[in-house]
Scaffold this motif. Structure first.
Motif, PDB file in Angstrom:
ATOM      1  N   THR A   1      22.084  76.877  22.814  1.00  0.00           N
ATOM      2  CA  THR A   1      20.697  77.141  23.193  1.00  0.00           C
ATOM      3  C   THR A   1      20.162  78.267  22.321  1.00  0.00           C
ATOM      4  O   THR A   1      20.829  79.287  22.150  1.00  0.00           O
ATOM      5  CB  THR A   1      20.593  77.550  24.672  1.00  0.00           C
ATOM      6  N   THR A   2      18.970  78.083  21.767  1.00  0.00           N
ATOM      7  CA  THR A   2      18.354  79.134  20.966  1.00  0.00           C
ATOM      8  C   THR A   2      17.465  79.984  21.858  1.00  0.00           C
ATOM      9  O   THR A   2      16.487  79.485  22.436  1.00  0.00           O
ATOM     10  CB  THR A   2      17.524  78.543  19.813  1.00  0.00           C
ATOM     11  N   LEU A   3      17.794  81.255  21.975  1.00  0.00           N
ATOM     12  CA  LEU A   3      17.012  82.182  22.789  1.00  0.00           C
ATOM     13  C   LEU A   3      15.959  82.865  21.920  1.00  0.00           C
ATOM     14  O   LEU A   3      16.216  83.213  20.777  1.00  0.00           O
ATOM     15  CB  LEU A   3      17.916  83.255  23.402  1.00  0.00           C
ATOM     16  N   GLY A   4      14.770  83.058  22.465  1.00  0.00           N
ATOM     17  CA  GLY A   4      13.723  83.771  21.756  1.00  0.00           C
ATOM     18  C   GLY A   4      12.641  82.892  21.175  1.00  0.00           C
ATOM     19  O   GLY A   4      11.593  83.388  20.757  1.00  0.00           O
ATOM     20  N   LEU A   5      12.860  81.580  21.107  1.00  0.00           N
ATOM     21  CA  LEU A   5      11.828  80.667  20.614  1.00  0.00           C
ATOM     22  C   LEU A   5      10.747  80.483  21.669  1.00  0.00           C
ATOM     23  O   LEU A   5      10.999  80.652  22.869  1.00  0.00           O
ATOM     24  CB  LEU A   5      12.438  79.299  20.288  1.00  0.00           C
ATOM     25  N   PRO A   6       9.527  80.088  21.261  1.00  0.00           N
ATOM     26  CA  PRO A   6       8.465  79.853  22.246  1.00  0.00           C
ATOM     27  C   PRO A   6       8.562  78.480  22.908  1.00  0.00           C
ATOM     28  O   PRO A   6       7.610  78.021  23.518  1.00  0.00           O
ATOM     29  CB  PRO A   6       7.191  79.977  21.393  1.00  0.00           C
ATOM     30  N   PHE A   7       9.700  77.814  22.770  1.00  0.00           N
ATOM     31  CA  PHE A   7       9.957  76.551  23.448  1.00  0.00           C
ATOM     32  C   PHE A   7      11.462  76.444  23.690  1.00  0.00           C
ATOM     33  O   PHE A   7      12.251  77.171  23.098  1.00  0.00           O
ATOM     34  CB  PHE A   7       9.454  75.350  22.629  1.00  0.00           C
TER      35      PHE A   7
END
Length: 334
Positions: free
Chosen positions: A291-297
């Protein structure tokens, strides 16, 4: 769909064979001919009827409502004159994978999609296609920053790997080990703690217990084996706690993952890529989720690679991809 020369298209098709209820919730950004080839491979390996999964080509995600029942919706998101050879690195495959990532990211950024789930890509293929980003995470960060008119540094992101019983977030990602050690700074550790805390709050978990791993053996043993714990990590943890973040550490890295798995912590903050990924992949590669944390989605992916040696056999498991889809659906419920 991931790299078209790898197992991505096959596990995409297999996921919907195994969980047909997902057909009404997911659109595939890919290449129709490649996915049809993957469907034939999966059908042959599984003994399914040739018409076991029909593909419906869409011009845009917005046409999703027109998909007939029981069909897999596919947007032609890249240009491939013909499907690429399986199991081989190629610029054509890298270019197609990158185009699909761009399409999916833009759909999420525009609000046409609620989340993005990415199948595996091959970093050498991306490089051969002229893509300067080493992987999904950096590419998605750059696309999101550009969309919002920001410098990449203004949109920091982090990678979280999870499997049943363990979650770990990384301070640094795809850099050399020497560079990773240099990245262990107070600002980087504190920023990672803030991003992790904010992510869990956004998915309905406002007070996660974050264990911070030390960098050195035994967390430095009071300075005997290095000073990073005393000079960098402890001050970052202390400041995070002053901000209301439930962080603790630095903990000995050789035991903190075991303690988290036993329930002492909700997530472990690891100092560098392999420190955090080795325990997760040891415990559950087949069910691992990135999971990529910090993206706006919301963005998730399976925690494995393109597996060129399995491409075309139909034997690759869709379990990790299904776990990634389920994680994305769960995150978008909040």
């Amino acid at each position: 769909m991931g790299d078209p020369a790898g197992i991505g298209p096959e596990i995409v098709v297999k996921a919907f064979h195994e969980r047909p209820e997902l057909l009404r919730r997911v659109v595939v950004a890919g290449d129709v001919a490649t996915l049809r080839r993957a469907a034939r491979v999966v059908q042959a390996d599984s003994g399914l009827a040739a018409d076991g999964l029909m593909l419906a080509q869409l011009a845009e995600v917005s046409d999703f409502g027109q998909v007939p029942p029981g069909c897999l919706a596919v947007v032609q998101a890249c240009e491939l004159p013909q499907p690429v050879p399986l199991g081989h690195v190629s610029a054509a495959a890298g270019r197609a994978a990158a185009d699909c990532i761009r399409y999916g990211a833009q759909a999420a950024l525009d609000g046409r999609a609620r989340a993005l789930v990415t199948a595996p890509i091959h970093k050498e293929a991306l490089a051969a296609a002229g893509v300067t980003h080493p992987g999904h995470t950096e590419m998605l960060q750059a696309l999101a920053a550009e969309h919002h008119g920001l410098d990449v540094k203004e949109l920091p992101v982090r990678m979280m790997l999870s499997c049943p019983g363990l979650r770990t977030v990384l301070v640094s990602i795809h850099v050399s080990l020497r560079q990773a050690l240099q990245a262990v700074t107070l600002d980087q550790v504190l920023q990672t703690l803030r991003i992790t805390h904010r992510h869990f709050g956004s998915v309905g978990w406002p007070h996660p217990r974050i264990a911070v791993a030390g960098l050195n053996p035994h967390a430095g043993e009071g300075g005997l084996f290095g000073l990073e714990e005393i000079e960098v990590i402890e001050p970052a943890v202390r400041q995070a706690r002053e901000e209301g973040i439930d962080a603790s550490g630095p903990h000995a890295p050789d035991t903190v993952f075991m303690r988290a798995r036993q329930g002492a912590f909700d997530v472990v903050l690891a100092m560098y890529h392999d420190q955090g990924l080795i325990p997760v992949k040891l415990l559950g590669l087949e069910h691992g989720v990135n999971t990529t944390l910090g993206l706006p989605f919301v963005r998730t992916s399976p925690d494995h690679g393109t597996a060129f040696d399995l491409a075309g056999t139909g034997r690759a498991s869709a379990a990790s991809l299904l776990a990634a889809i389920d994680a994305a659906l769960l995150a978008t419920q909040n």
